[in-house]
Design a protein around this motif. Structure first.
Motif, PDB file in Angstrom:
ATOM      1  N   UNK A  34      80.140  88.756  50.577  1.00  0.00           N
ATOM      2  CA  UNK A  34      78.967  88.708  51.456  1.00  0.00           C
ATOM      3  C   UNK A  34      77.791  87.927  50.865  1.00  0.00           C
ATOM      4  N   UNK A  35      77.827  87.664  49.562  1.00  0.00           N
ATOM      5  CA  UNK A  35      76.654  87.116  48.874  1.00  0.00           C
ATOM      6  C   UNK A  35      76.182  85.792  49.453  1.00  0.00           C
ATOM      7  N   UNK A  36      77.105  84.963  49.922  1.00  0.00           N
ATOM      8  CA  UNK A  36      76.711  83.653  50.436  1.00  0.00           C
ATOM      9  C   UNK A  36      75.974  83.685  51.760  1.00  0.00           C
ATOM     10  N   UNK A  37      75.959  84.831  52.439  1.00  0.00           N
ATOM     11  CA  UNK A  37      75.318  84.924  53.749  1.00  0.00           C
ATOM     12  C   UNK A  37      73.810  84.707  53.678  1.00  0.00           C
ATOM     13  N   UNK A  38      73.197  85.115  52.584  1.00  0.00           N
ATOM     14  CA  UNK A  38      71.737  85.004  52.469  1.00  0.00           C
ATOM     15  C   UNK A  38      71.290  83.546  52.554  1.00  0.00           C
ATOM     16  N   UNK A  39      71.908  82.695  51.722  1.00  0.00           N
ATOM     17  CA  UNK A  39      71.542  81.277  51.732  1.00  0.00           C
ATOM     18  C   UNK A  39      71.885  80.636  53.076  1.00  0.00           C
ATOM     19  N   UNK A  40      73.000  81.060  53.684  1.00  0.00           N
ATOM     20  CA  UNK A  40      73.388  80.513  54.973  1.00  0.00           C
ATOM     21  C   UNK A  40      72.376  80.851  56.065  1.00  0.00           C
ATOM     22  N   UNK A 229      70.646  94.823  51.636  1.00  0.00           N
ATOM     23  CA  UNK A 229      71.880  95.584  51.815  1.00  0.00           C
ATOM     24  C   UNK A 229      73.016  95.030  50.974  1.00  0.00           C
ATOM     25  N   UNK A 230      73.101  93.703  50.925  1.00  0.00           N
ATOM     26  CA  UNK A 230      74.159  93.063  50.144  1.00  0.00           C
ATOM     27  C   UNK A 230      73.937  93.276  48.650  1.00  0.00           C
TER      28      UNK A 230
END
Length: 308
Positions: A34-40, A229-230
């Motif tokens: 899930x970590x990449x969702x923030x930058x996306x 949350x992540x």
């Protein structure tokens, strides 16, 4: 009225280190997916660090409550805890800069070898040993780790500064894990994690200063709130890692958690995003799976006696 301290006595398992290590694997594996969702979603990595530092606070307060608010204040406890916290957070800060000047497809495989440092220090200084199953598992994990992060591409680089910085990050995180094990001989896990949290928070202003605030930043629910949350998964995983090092050998815990978490990430990415790993990564995943099984199946041996 406070609850009982988390520890070996409160777990109905013969090998509590394995329970905590597997919890770390699952938490960090889900976090990795899930970590990449923030930058996306338009939330920069430097601000992700700030949010992560804040998410360390709830688990730190929770375990202090569970331990009757007993915080060790000796110079040894503070020094160990802050060293562990600043090595981890400092490595993360340096990583932000390293990825701006070097190729990620080389940086991450180098950093992934941090368990080599942990294993060497634990073998030489803590006199930790394992049987042939554990030894084979460690070797396979060390072979698998670079493959899990290795990819090919083109990227602009500025000399070899990125390579030296990658080595520094690898060293920092490897030494951090060693000190996490060493500190657990004489300092409570609750105090170690509290000072780790303090160290992470101390570097949050640095991450804030590194943020390019001239660019738009997503402040909606899928910005800092989703990130929190992540990153809470990351923070709780760091806590369970401290307990894993408290009850288990660093030469086993370090490669197991570092090789196991990418397995969970890969499976989740395949299930939910249909992301199929490349050939090299598949080899790395198979080796990591075998290594993890060997490390789990290694018969329990006496952990080195606490140092005084």
């Amino acid at each position: 009225m406070s609850g009982p301290s988390i520890g070996a006595a409160s777990l109905p398992y013969r090998r509590p280190w394995l329970v905590f290590a597997l919890a770390t694997v699952v938490l960090w594996g889900v976090w990795g997916a899930l970590a990449g969702l923030s930058a996306q979603h338009g939330f920069p990595d430097t601000l992700v660090y700030c949010v992560w530092a804040l998410t360390m606070i709830p688990p730190a307060l929770y375990i202090l409550w569970r331990n009757g608010w007993k915080l060790e204040r000796s110079p040894r406890a503070v020094a160990y805890g802050m060293t562990i916290g600043l090595l981890g957070a400092g490595g993360q800060m340096l990583l932000f800069h390293t990825l701006t000047i070097g190729p990620a497809y080389f940086v991450f495989p180098i950093i992934s070898l941090s368990p080599v440092v942990t294993i060497a220090l634990s073998f030489l200084l803590l006199r930790e040993r394992t049987g042939w199953l554990g030894t084979l598992g460690i070797v396979l994990a060390l072979v698998a780790l670079p493959l899990l992060d290795l990819s090919f591409g083109r990227g602009a680089t500025e000399g070899l500064g990125w390579f030296l910085q990658s080595l520094l990050i690898m060293l920092a995180w490897g030494v951090q894990a060693y000190f996490m094990r060493l500190a657990n001989h004489t300092v409570s896990a609750e105090s170690i994690f509290f000072y780790m949290t303090v160290g992470a928070l101390l570097l949050a202003p640095v991450a804030w200063a590194m943020t390019d605030l001239t660019q738009p930043v997503n402040l909606g629910l899928d910005g800092p709130w989703m990130t929190a949350g992540i990153q809470l998964l990351n923070a709780i995983g760091a806590l369970t890692l401290v307990y894993a090092f408290r009850h288990g050998k660093a030469i086993v815990v370090a490669p197991l958690t570092n090789a196991g978490a990418p397995l969970v990430t890969a499976v989740l990415s395949l299930i939910f995003a249909s992301v199929v790993p490349g050939p090299l990564k598949i080899v790395g995943l198979v080796l990591a799976l075998i290594a993890s099984l060997l490390l789990v199946l290694e018969p329990e041996r006496d952990v080195a006696a606490p140092l005084t």
